[in-house]
Design a protein around this motif. Structure first.
Motif, PDB file in Angstrom:
ATOM      1  N   GLY A  69       0.806  -1.217   0.000  1.00  0.00           N
ATOM      2  CA  GLY A  69       0.000   0.000   0.000  1.00  0.00           C
ATOM      3  C   GLY A  69       0.836   1.263   0.000  1.00  0.00           C
ATOM      4  N   THR A  70       2.057   1.165  -0.506  1.00  0.00           N
ATOM      5  CA  THR A  70       2.980   2.309  -0.570  1.00  0.00           C
ATOM      6  C   THR A  70       2.260   3.559  -1.102  1.00  0.00           C
ATOM      7  OG1 THR A  70       4.660   0.685  -1.187  1.00  0.00           O
ATOM      8  CG2 THR A  70       5.265   3.006  -1.416  1.00  0.00           C
ATOM      9  N   LEU A  71       1.501   3.372  -2.182  1.00  0.00           N
ATOM     10  CA  LEU A  71       0.736   4.497  -2.724  1.00  0.00           C
ATOM     11  C   LEU A  71      -0.749   4.373  -2.388  1.00  0.00           C
ATOM     12  CD1 LEU A  71       2.355   4.949  -6.253  1.00  0.00           C
ATOM     13  CD2 LEU A  71       2.952   6.040  -4.104  1.00  0.00           C
ATOM     14  N   MET A  85      -4.654  -3.959  -5.951  1.00  0.00           N
ATOM     15  CA  MET A  85      -4.534  -5.315  -6.491  1.00  0.00           C
ATOM     16  C   MET A  85      -3.092  -5.818  -6.411  1.00  0.00           C
ATOM     17  SD  MET A  85      -4.611  -6.506 -10.394  1.00  0.00           S
ATOM     18  CE  MET A  85      -6.182  -5.881 -10.852  1.00  0.00           C
ATOM     19  N   ASP A  86      -2.925  -7.058  -6.008  1.00  0.00           N
ATOM     20  CA  ASP A  86      -1.586  -7.655  -6.013  1.00  0.00           C
ATOM     21  C   ASP A  86      -1.740  -9.171  -6.074  1.00  0.00           C
ATOM     22  OD1 ASP A  86       1.301  -6.205  -5.014  1.00  0.00           O
ATOM     23  OD2 ASP A  86       1.263  -8.397  -5.058  1.00  0.00           O
ATOM     24  N   PHE A  87      -0.715  -9.862  -6.613  1.00  0.00           N
ATOM     25  CA  PHE A  87      -0.796 -11.333  -6.652  1.00  0.00           C
ATOM     26  C   PHE A  87      -0.129 -11.971  -5.434  1.00  0.00           C
ATOM     27  CE2 PHE A  87       3.171 -12.761  -9.355  1.00  0.00           C
ATOM     28  CZ  PHE A  87       4.001 -11.963  -8.579  1.00  0.00           C
ATOM     29  N   GLN A  90       0.889 -12.133   0.911  1.00  0.00           N
ATOM     30  CA  GLN A  90       1.570 -11.496   2.046  1.00  0.00           C
ATOM     31  C   GLN A  90       1.600  -9.982   1.901  1.00  0.00           C
ATOM     32  OE1 GLN A  90       2.302 -12.718   4.951  1.00  0.00           O
ATOM     33  NE2 GLN A  90       1.391 -14.578   4.126  1.00  0.00           N
ATOM     34  N   MET A  91       1.764  -9.497   0.662  1.00  0.00           N
ATOM     35  CA  MET A  91       1.716  -8.043   0.445  1.00  0.00           C
ATOM     36  C   MET A  91       0.319  -7.542   0.827  1.00  0.00           C
ATOM     37  SD  MET A  91       4.457  -6.487  -0.648  1.00  0.00           S
ATOM     38  CE  MET A  91       6.023  -6.759  -1.476  1.00  0.00           C
ATOM     39  N   LEU A  92      -0.703  -8.307   0.436  1.00  0.00           N
ATOM     40  CA  LEU A  92      -2.069  -7.860   0.747  1.00  0.00           C
ATOM     41  C   LEU A  92      -2.331  -7.949   2.256  1.00  0.00           C
ATOM     42  CD1 LEU A  92      -4.121  -9.283  -2.274  1.00  0.00           C
ATOM     43  CD2 LEU A  92      -3.282  -6.957  -1.909  1.00  0.00           C
TER      44      LEU A  92
END
Ligand SMILES: C[S@@+](CC[C@H](N)C(=O)[O-])C[C@H]1O[C@@H](n2cnc3c(N)ncnc32)[C@H](O)[C@@H]1O
Length: 271
Positions: A69-71, A85-87, A90-92
């Motif tokens: 969520g940097t931006l 959106m991300d694949f 862990q980032m989500l």
């Protein structure tokens, strides 16, 4: 040869195959998610991008390859709604933590990749589609065309200039060849051939990076290198030691020879 005969997408694919590191897979981003979040949320990168974006309160924004969520997080504070959106799960997960902390009610996440059918994931067209440092695709032309299809007003891409965050000096210290692969100039040429003349700016930062200690600085550099061998480890440590200085308030600073440079590319959609 005429300019129009140059297949920039094919040249981009060829240059990509020559780069000195493997493309990062979902599991690589999963593994890096926590440290990436720590380093990038509230970073100079995020502040500089937000200044350049000038978000409009009325916007809906789709952030493709949103990471932690940097931006997406700072954007959600300034626009109507954000779809992140991300694949990488862990980032989500990192994003979800920050959304909860910040008590943001206007941001939703979608677990999907560039390649997926976004319609099947229920993603509608948004006013603005953003892809920051996330154009890790096999077909750049197709990805750019997809962003255009999903954007009602504008598309914003942040793309590497030269080596981007990779430091050629580290590869030299390890004795590995350094081939950075394609950068933003391919993106601009592909867009031009699509009939798009984007505006272009540059962001420079990260000449110095702060770490808690030497160990964290070493870990913070090792992501650049695939399959670091036992023999290479002392050379990586030497590279770090030669660039490290102690901070007054504790912690250490790593100083590179050159700052990291990114291209900020944006264009309006003609309805
Ligand atoms: C360098 S991070 C950038 C994150 C964020 N946009 C930023 O600028 O800080 C790249 C992100 O793209 C995501 N990513 C890479 N390939 C992807 C793909 N094929 N589909 C969706 N997301 C992808 C990664 O999981 C990671 O979160």
């Amino acid at each position: 040869m005429r300019y129009a005969d140059i297949d920039w997408n094919m040249l981009w694919q060829q240059a990509r195959q020559k780069k000195s590191w493997k493309g990062k897979k979902k599991k690589d981003w999963d593994r890096r998610a926590a440290s990436f979040a720590k380093r990038n949320l509230g970073s100079d990168f995020s502040d500089l991008c937000l200044q350049m974006i000038h978000p409009d309160p009325s916007w809906t924004v789709l952030d493709v390859g949103c990471g932690p969520g940097t931006l997406a997080i700072p954007l959600a504070r300034q626009v109507k709604r954000v779809t992140a959106m991300d694949f990488s799960e862990q980032m989500l997960a990192e994003l979800a933590l920050r959304v909860k902390e910040a008590e943001l009610g206007n941001i939703s996440s979608v677990h999907a990749s560039w390649r997926d059918d976004w319609q099947e994931h229920g993603i509608e067209r948004h006013d603005v589609v953003v892809a920051a440092r996330s154009l890790a695709v096999d077909d750049l032309g197709a990805a750019l065309a997809k962003m255009v299809r999903w954007a009602k007003k504008e598309v914003i891409v942040v793309d590497r200039v030269g080596p981007g965050p990779f430091d050629p000096d580290l590869f030299a210290a390890l004795g590995r060849p350094f081939e950075p692969g394609p950068d933003f100039i391919f993106t601009v040429n592909i867009l031009f051939q699509m009939g798009i003349t984007p505006s272009l700016d540059y962001l420079e930062f990260d000449l110095q990076r702060q770490y808690a200690d030497r160990h964290e600085a070493i870990e913070g550099c090792s992501w650049m290198v695939d399959d670091l061998s036992e023999a290479e480890r002392p050379r990586l440590e030497q590279y770090v030691d030669e660039r490290l200085s102690a901070n007054q308030g504790g912690g250490v600073t790593l100083t590179r020879k050159k700052p990291v440079k990114w291209a900020f590319i944006r264009w309006k959609i003609n309805e």
